[in-house]
Design a protein around this motif. Structure first.
Motif, PDB file in Angstrom:
ATOM      1  N   ASP A 111       0.765  -0.999  -0.066  1.00 34.59           N
ATOM      2  CA  ASP A 111       0.019   0.111   0.072  1.00 34.59           C
ATOM      3  C   ASP A 111       0.729   1.174   0.005  1.00 34.59           C
ATOM      4  O   ASP A 111       0.286   2.426  -0.085  1.00 34.59           O
ATOM      5  N   VAL A 112       2.149   1.084  -0.089  1.00 37.02           N
ATOM      6  CA  VAL A 112       3.125   2.032  -0.164  1.00 37.02           C
ATOM      7  C   VAL A 112       3.667   2.299  -1.561  1.00 37.02           C
ATOM      8  O   VAL A 112       3.984   1.198  -2.211  1.00 37.02           O
ATOM      9  N   ASN A 113       3.859   3.429  -1.962  1.00 37.99           N
ATOM     10  CA  ASN A 113       4.712   3.362  -3.256  1.00 37.99           C
ATOM     11  C   ASN A 113       6.173   3.427  -3.236  1.00 37.99           C
ATOM     12  O   ASN A 113       6.938   4.072  -2.117  1.00 37.99           O
ATOM     13  N   VAL A 114       6.604   2.537  -4.003  1.00 38.16           N
ATOM     14  CA  VAL A 114       8.016   1.925  -3.675  1.00 38.16           C
ATOM     15  C   VAL A 114       8.680   1.802  -5.101  1.00 38.16           C
ATOM     16  O   VAL A 114       8.192   2.192  -6.126  1.00 38.16           O
ATOM     17  N   GLU A 115       9.814   1.866  -5.094  1.00 37.41           N
ATOM     18  CA  GLU A 115      10.769   1.866  -6.111  1.00 37.41           C
ATOM     19  C   GLU A 115      11.708   0.493  -5.833  1.00 37.41           C
ATOM     20  O   GLU A 115      12.023   0.166  -4.709  1.00 37.41           O
ATOM     21  N   VAL A 116      12.033  -0.368  -6.994  1.00 37.59           N
ATOM     22  CA  VAL A 116      12.736  -1.599  -6.789  1.00 37.59           C
ATOM     23  C   VAL A 116      14.233  -1.266  -7.603  1.00 37.59           C
ATOM     24  O   VAL A 116      14.249  -0.633  -8.607  1.00 37.59           O
ATOM     25  N   LYS A 117      15.099  -1.299  -6.933  1.00 33.85           N
ATOM     26  CA  LYS A 117      16.607  -1.215  -7.333  1.00 33.85           C
ATOM     27  C   LYS A 117      17.406  -2.704  -7.603  1.00 33.85           C
ATOM     28  O   LYS A 117      17.287  -3.379  -6.525  1.00 33.85           O
ATOM     29  N   VAL A 118      18.345  -2.639  -8.436  1.00 36.68           N
ATOM     30  CA  VAL A 118      19.457  -3.706  -8.316  1.00 36.68           C
ATOM     31  C   VAL A 118      20.689  -2.816  -8.518  1.00 36.68           C
ATOM     32  O   VAL A 118      20.896  -2.064  -9.378  1.00 36.68           O
ATOM     33  N   GLY A 119      21.296  -2.754  -7.337  1.00 36.96           N
ATOM     34  CA  GLY A 119      22.308  -1.841  -7.079  1.00 36.96           C
ATOM     35  C   GLY A 119      21.668  -0.488  -7.191  1.00 36.96           C
ATOM     36  O   GLY A 119      21.025  -0.232  -6.391  1.00 36.96           O
ATOM     37  N   GLU A 120      22.419   0.455  -8.122  1.00 36.98           N
ATOM     38  CA  GLU A 120      21.705   1.732  -8.310  1.00 36.98           C
ATOM     39  C   GLU A 120      20.907   1.855  -9.530  1.00 36.98           C
ATOM     40  O   GLU A 120      20.061   2.983  -9.726  1.00 36.98           O
ATOM     41  N   LYS A 121      20.603   0.791  -9.992  1.00 39.79           N
ATOM     42  CA  LYS A 121      19.786   0.765 -11.236  1.00 39.79           C
ATOM     43  C   LYS A 121      18.297   0.466 -10.881  1.00 39.79           C
ATOM     44  O   LYS A 121      18.026  -0.411 -10.174  1.00 39.79           O
ATOM     45  N   VAL A 122      17.197   1.366 -11.312  1.00 39.81           N
ATOM     46  CA  VAL A 122      16.011   1.193 -11.025  1.00 39.81           C
ATOM     47  C   VAL A 122      15.225   0.134 -11.772  1.00 39.81           C
ATOM     48  O   VAL A 122      15.311   0.208 -12.969  1.00 39.81           O
ATOM     49  N   VAL A 123      14.474  -0.820 -11.325  1.00 32.70           N
ATOM     50  CA  VAL A 123      13.838  -1.795 -12.035  1.00 32.70           C
ATOM     51  C   VAL A 123      12.258  -1.350 -12.574  1.00 32.70           C
ATOM     52  O   VAL A 123      11.731  -0.662 -11.543  1.00 32.70           O
ATOM     53  N   GLU A 124      12.034  -1.621 -13.649  1.00 33.10           N
ATOM     54  CA  GLU A 124      10.754  -1.420 -14.058  1.00 33.10           C
ATOM     55  C   GLU A 124       9.733  -2.173 -13.128  1.00 33.10           C
ATOM     56  O   GLU A 124       9.770  -3.461 -13.239  1.00 33.10           O
ATOM     57  N   ILE A 125       8.721  -1.705 -12.849  1.00 34.58           N
ATOM     58  CA  ILE A 125       7.539  -2.287 -12.205  1.00 34.58           C
ATOM     59  C   ILE A 125       6.497  -1.961 -12.874  1.00 34.58           C
ATOM     60  O   ILE A 125       6.214  -1.216 -13.320  1.00 34.58           O
ATOM     61  N   GLU A 126       5.496  -3.157 -12.661  1.00 35.98           N
ATOM     62  CA  GLU A 126       4.106  -2.942 -13.268  1.00 35.98           C
ATOM     63  C   GLU A 126       3.036  -3.018 -12.171  1.00 35.98           C
ATOM     64  O   GLU A 126       3.097  -3.983 -11.311  1.00 35.98           O
ATOM     65  N   LYS A 127       2.221  -1.880 -11.970  1.00 33.68           N
ATOM     66  CA  LYS A 127       1.236  -1.890 -11.116  1.00 33.68           C
ATOM     67  C   LYS A 127      -0.099  -2.528 -11.515  1.00 33.68           C
ATOM     68  O   LYS A 127      -0.475  -2.626 -12.721  1.00 33.68           O
ATOM     69  N   ILE A 128      -0.474  -3.672 -10.858  1.00 35.71           N
ATOM     70  CA  ILE A 128      -1.401  -4.594 -11.198  1.00 35.71           C
ATOM     71  C   ILE A 128      -2.579  -4.501 -10.304  1.00 35.71           C
ATOM     72  O   ILE A 128      -3.562  -5.320 -10.236  1.00 35.71           O
ATOM     73  N   GLY A 129      -2.870  -3.270  -9.723  1.00 31.36           N
ATOM     74  CA  GLY A 129      -4.079  -3.266  -8.839  1.00 31.36           C
ATOM     75  C   GLY A 129      -4.235  -3.839  -7.398  1.00 31.36           C
ATOM     76  O   GLY A 129      -3.215  -4.496  -7.128  1.00 31.36           O
ATOM     77  N   TYR A 130      -5.409  -3.564  -6.909  1.00 32.87           N
ATOM     78  CA  TYR A 130      -5.585  -4.027  -5.546  1.00 32.87           C
ATOM     79  C   TYR A 130      -4.064  -4.011  -4.514  1.00 32.87           C
ATOM     80  O   TYR A 130      -3.962  -4.713  -3.685  1.00 32.87           O
ATOM     81  N   GLY A 131      -3.258  -2.616  -4.963  1.00 37.71           N
ATOM     82  CA  GLY A 131      -2.145  -2.502  -4.105  1.00 37.71           C
ATOM     83  C   GLY A 131      -1.093  -3.511  -4.286  1.00 37.71           C
ATOM     84  O   GLY A 131      -0.435  -3.780  -3.107  1.00 37.71           O
ATOM     85  N   ALA A 132      -0.822  -3.851  -5.572  1.00 40.57           N
ATOM     86  CA  ALA A 132       0.384  -5.002  -5.724  1.00 40.57           C
ATOM     87  C   ALA A 132       1.177  -4.494  -7.057  1.00 40.57           C
ATOM     88  O   ALA A 132       0.693  -3.490  -7.946  1.00 40.57           O
ATOM     89  N   ILE A 133       2.303  -4.516  -7.012  1.00 42.11           N
ATOM     90  CA  ILE A 133       3.156  -4.451  -8.106  1.00 42.11           C
ATOM     91  C   ILE A 133       3.857  -5.756  -8.762  1.00 42.11           C
ATOM     92  O   ILE A 133       3.860  -6.809  -7.946  1.00 42.11           O
ATOM     93  N   SER A 134       4.258  -5.874  -9.903  1.00 40.40           N
ATOM     94  CA  SER A 134       5.039  -6.979 -10.358  1.00 40.40           C
ATOM     95  C   SER A 134       6.105  -6.622 -11.087  1.00 40.40           C
ATOM     96  O   SER A 134       6.309  -5.559 -11.922  1.00 40.40           O
ATOM     97  N   PHE A 135       7.382  -7.347 -11.065  1.00 41.69           N
ATOM     98  CA  PHE A 135       8.577  -7.224 -11.798  1.00 41.69           C
ATOM     99  C   PHE A 135       9.246  -8.459 -12.092  1.00 41.69           C
ATOM    100  O   PHE A 135       9.167  -9.454 -11.280  1.00 41.69           O
ATOM    101  N   ALA A 136      10.064  -8.396 -13.103  1.00 44.77           N
ATOM    102  CA  ALA A 136      10.896  -9.458 -13.739  1.00 44.77           C
ATOM    103  C   ALA A 136      11.841  -9.715 -12.566  1.00 44.77           C
ATOM    104  O   ALA A 136      12.595  -8.800 -12.130  1.00 44.77           O
ATOM    105  N   THR A 137      12.394 -10.860 -12.449  1.00 45.78           N
ATOM    106  CA  THR A 137      13.658 -11.152 -11.551  1.00 45.78           C
ATOM    107  C   THR A 137      14.766 -12.152 -12.324  1.00 45.78           C
ATOM    108  O   THR A 137      14.097 -12.758 -13.118  1.00 45.78           O
ATOM    109  N   VAL A 138      15.905 -11.939 -11.913  1.00 47.43           N
ATOM    110  CA  VAL A 138      17.036 -12.941 -12.233  1.00 47.43           C
ATOM    111  C   VAL A 138      17.547 -13.717 -11.228  1.00 47.43           C
ATOM    112  O   VAL A 138      17.641 -13.374 -10.092  1.00 47.43           O
TER     113      VAL A 138
END
Length: 798
Positions: free
Chosen positions: A756-783
């Motif tokens: 329910d909080v706005n967040v950013e996702v990082k790998v090191g200093e690089k910001v990862v692209e996230i997808e907001k998918i509703g009902y307070g959730a985000i999705s992002f690809a991982t390695v």
């Protein structure tokens, strides 16, 4: 991270446990007389037998007819004909008794168990001499090690001996003390000690039971040692290391321990002689390295302690309880310690008392109770990063399924496999009850196969190991589902129901005021089957196979008798809205779909979720130790951390009477063992799972951080918890606000994070692209193998 005491243990539930998954000991810490009560995890009564009941099949149609006619008491009576024998009992190996020759009075006594290195210690002074003992059970070296040290030369004098309540002989050979014995062929279940007359357990029947052996050896610095009729004596030594090794003739659940058994001497001598080649320092270092490779995976900080000076553990429990977050942490870590020391690859799974038992007739035979207790033992292993410790239970399920196929064919004439209320080392899968002497409220419950299959699926859900799913988990799950398919029958409206059906250990009151156990379509039955069918459906999608079977599962799942909301707004426990025999009953079986299941969620099934919550409120906050532990996880799923903390408060109450059987008041003993009462280890493990569930949940295919954080833990951090999908997580919070999260992707799966909080996702200093998918959730690809840092963009209450 330590359990500390100023006195030696006077009772077994004050002693401190050590173990390596196979060899266990309870350490009393006496000054004049040290007692190590010993266990070996394969030491059980009995041998493989045919426990199935071919008569059961012919009674099944009659019982179903009575149930459909509403004649439940009569169905109860007839159902007794479907039972088999009781399970066998887990037995105590014996005692290692060390009698010291001290001159003078002791002072500065301290007894402790260090959870960070898995070592129990005793230290005291006599005059100007300080005596120290260090004791541990090594997984790598498969021996129990007792190291005795005096700070002045030549001051250690003692005689050690081995004793047992079982049929044994004591021998001496090669400077070793040897105990050899034979297990009873049969031990009837008992709830209380009867150690006054061990002769009543003499060998019965065909002499096919287990044999066992234990050996005690010594290394010393200075002094002399010798063996005589009194035992092993050491005089005028400065340091002494004792090694204890033990084994049985157990060679598998389906092999005769005499005709096809292992020679325990071979195993015992191998481990003993290898250990004697090493110094104590090497053995200690090897043990700590192995133990900490598991224990150090998880850190937990729930806030500062209320205690400013050192306090003994029993006093800490009595004076502070759950109000001190550091004591909550200690109980959490103690549960992880117990798992590491009672369940390791290659061992038997932890039973009702882990591996620790001093009674020939332990409570409930110290067996595997499959209507909650054995499963609860393994709730924390995946979430708390101990997947290796899950292996003994997963292997046990596979072997139980082998016997369960024969039970299903013999007792019911159906496909697949299942098990019932109790099991033992011989993998008994039939209903217990001494052929009619048991109560159907616990014996007539053929749903263990469905519940046990959940552990196979959960191991895959956390590991994402498709080879495990394909080769081991899914075949067992499928056969469990086949039994459920065949067990289901249509009611008058065309719904699929189970009959006979019980809600474990709880009876209902019929409209005419009579109590009965057996009916049809209990909520737990249907929830277990829904869970199993759903897991099998998802497994076929993961493996891209069995499409026709998947369609059959989907069809039958859609026809399951619909669950009901009762007159009080509660989730009905039975298919009719009957009153409970006991409103505050310790079992909450009908809430399986909330936890450990995933059927009822606030988003997908709001009405049933609300009704389940009302059911839990009606049950109340009292109960046995394991019942309190289950309720902690349930309130975590209902996102009420404060109510869960209330249950933790009830659990962290000191029980001083080890013989108490007050099922309405659980707690912990002074050594932090869970008090059912009496002692059952499931409450310790269930508590660990509950704390993890307050901090992290992933059963809805999204990771929910701090879903039920109690107000009393406003600041803290946790590291090493795992989430489904193959993720390891560290998170930190301040003032109940998320500060930072680190997610380690183990398998490279897509990560769905509820926030329910706005967040950013990082790998090191690089910001990862996230997808907001509703009902307070985000999705992002991982390695796979990469760490991702989650940072709130602006602070908000979680």
């Amino acid at each position: 991270m330590k359990l500390n005491y100023q006195t030696s243990a006077k009772t077994w539930t004050e002693a401190l446990p050590i173990g390596n998954g196979r060899l266990g000991a309870m350490i009393f810490g006496g000054v004049e007389l040290e007692r190590l009560q010993l266990n070996e995890d394969t030491l059980w009564s009995g041998s493989p037998k045919d426990f199935n009941n071919p008569e059961a099949k012919k009674y099944l149609p009659e019982i179903r007819k009575l149930i459909f006619e509403g004649k439940y008491e009569e169905a109860d009576h007839i159902a007794k004909n479907m039972m088999g024998p009781y399970t066998q009992s887990y037995l105590p190996f014996g005692d290692l008794l060390i009698k010291f020759a001290h001159d003078g009075n002791e002072k500065n006594f301290r007894r402790s168990l260090d959870l960070q290195d898995g070592i129990a210690r005793v230290q005291y002074d006599i005059d100007d001499v300080t005596y120290t003992r260090e004791m541990f059970s090594s997984f790598e070296d498969q021996v129990i090690v007792i190291h005795l040290r005096a700070n002045k030369p030549g001051k250690i004098n003692f005689t050690a001996k081995l004793e047992s309540l079982l049929q044994t002989v004591i021998e001496k050979s090669n400077e070793e003390l040897i105990l050899r014995g034979i297990c009873p062929e049969n031990v009837d279940p008992g709830y209380f000690r009867d150690n006054e007359n061990p002769i009543i357990y003499e060998q019965e029947g065909n002499g096919n039971s287990l044999t066992f052996e234990g050996r005690l050896a010594v290394q010393k610095d200075g002094g002399v040692s010798y063996l005589d009729d009194e035992g092993l004596t050491v005089l005028n030594a400065t340091t002494v290391t004792l090694f204890f090794s033990a084994a049985t003739s157990f060679n598998g659940f389906d092999k005769s321990p005499r005709k096809e058994g292992k020679d325990p001497s071979v195993t015992v001598m191998k481990h003993l002689y290898e250990a004697k080649k090493s110094t104590f320092e090497t053995l200690r270092e090897t043990h700590i390295k192995d133990y900490r490779s598991l224990f150090d995976r998880v850190e937990l900080d729930l806030g500062p302690s209320l205690v400013t000076n050192e306090i003994m553990t029993d006093q800490w429990i009595e004076q502070y309880g759950a109000s001190d977050p550091k004591l909550v942490e200690l109980l959490f870590h103690f549960g992880r310690y117990l798992m590491i020391t009672s369940s390791r690859p290659g061992t038997q799974p932890a039973n009702l008392q882990g591996i620790w038992n001093d009674m020939i007739q332990p409570p409930w035979s110290s067996n595997y109770t499959l209507n909650i207790n054995a499963q609860m033992n393994y709730w924390p292993v995946e979430t708390c990063n101990l997947a290796e410790c899950h292996q003994p239970f997963l292997n046990y399920i596979e072997e139980l399924a082998h016997n369960g196929e024969k039970t299903v064919q013999t007792n019911y004439g159906l496909r697949g496999w299942t098990a019932h209320h109790n099991a033992d080392i011989w993998r008994q899968s039939a209903p217990v009850g001494a052929y009619g002497h048991g109560d159907p409220v616990w014996t007539i419950w053929p749903m263990a196969g469905a519940w046990l299959s959940q552990h196979l699926w959960e191991h895959f859900a956390f590991s994402r190991d498709k080879q495990f799913l394909r080769n081991k988990a899914y075949p067992i799950m499928k056969k469990a589902a086949l039994f459920c398919m065949d067990w289901l029958i249509e009611d008058e409206k065309g719904y699929l129901v189970t009959a006979p059906s019980t809600s474990p250990e709880h009876k209902f009151v019929t409209e005419d005021g009579k109590m009965a156990a057996v009916s049809m379509a209990t909520t737990m039955d249907l929830s277990l089957i829904w869970d199993l069918f759903t897991s099998c459906i998802e497994a076929t999608k993961e493996l891209n196979n069995d499409i026709e079977f998947r369609q059959e599962l989907e069809e039958k799942r859609s026809k399951l008798f619909p669950l009901q909301v009762g007159q009080y707004g509660q989730l009905q426990e039975w298919y009719k809205d009957w009153d409970d025999q006991e409103l505050n009953h310790r079992h909450v079986s009908h809430l399986f779909g909330v936890f450990p299941g995933r059927q009822f969620t606030e988003k997908e099934t709001p009405e049933l979720f609300k009704a389940a919550k009302h059911s839990l409120m009606r049950r109340g906050d009292e109960g046995t130790g394991w019942s309190l532990a289950w309720k902690i996880s349930l309130w975590a799923r209902f996102k009420d951390g404060n109510r869960a903390l209330g249950l933790i408060t009830n659990l962290l109450q000191l029980v001083t009477d080890e013989n108490s059987t007050n099922y309405q008041r659980g707690g912990v003993y002074s050594n932090l063992f869970d008090a059912h009462p009496p002692f059952q280890i499931d409450g310790n493990f269930g508590f660990v799972a509950g704390v993890a569930e307050l901090l992290l949940q992933s059963h809805t295919k999204e990771i929910h951080l701090l879903p039920a954080l109690p107000d009393a833990w406003p600041n803290g951090h946790v590291r090493g918890l795992r989430a489904r999908g193959g993720f390891e997580i560290a998170l930190q919070w301040e003032n109940k606000k998320l500060k930072q999260v680190e997610i380690h992707s183990l398998q490279g799966e897509r990560c769905v994070l509820k926030t329910d909080v706005n967040v950013e996702v990082k790998v090191g200093e690089k910001v990862v692209e996230i997808e907001k998918i509703g009902y307070g959730a985000i999705s992002f690809a991982t390695v796979a193998g990469v760490y991702y840092t989650i940072l709130p963009i602006k602070a908000a209450t979680v």
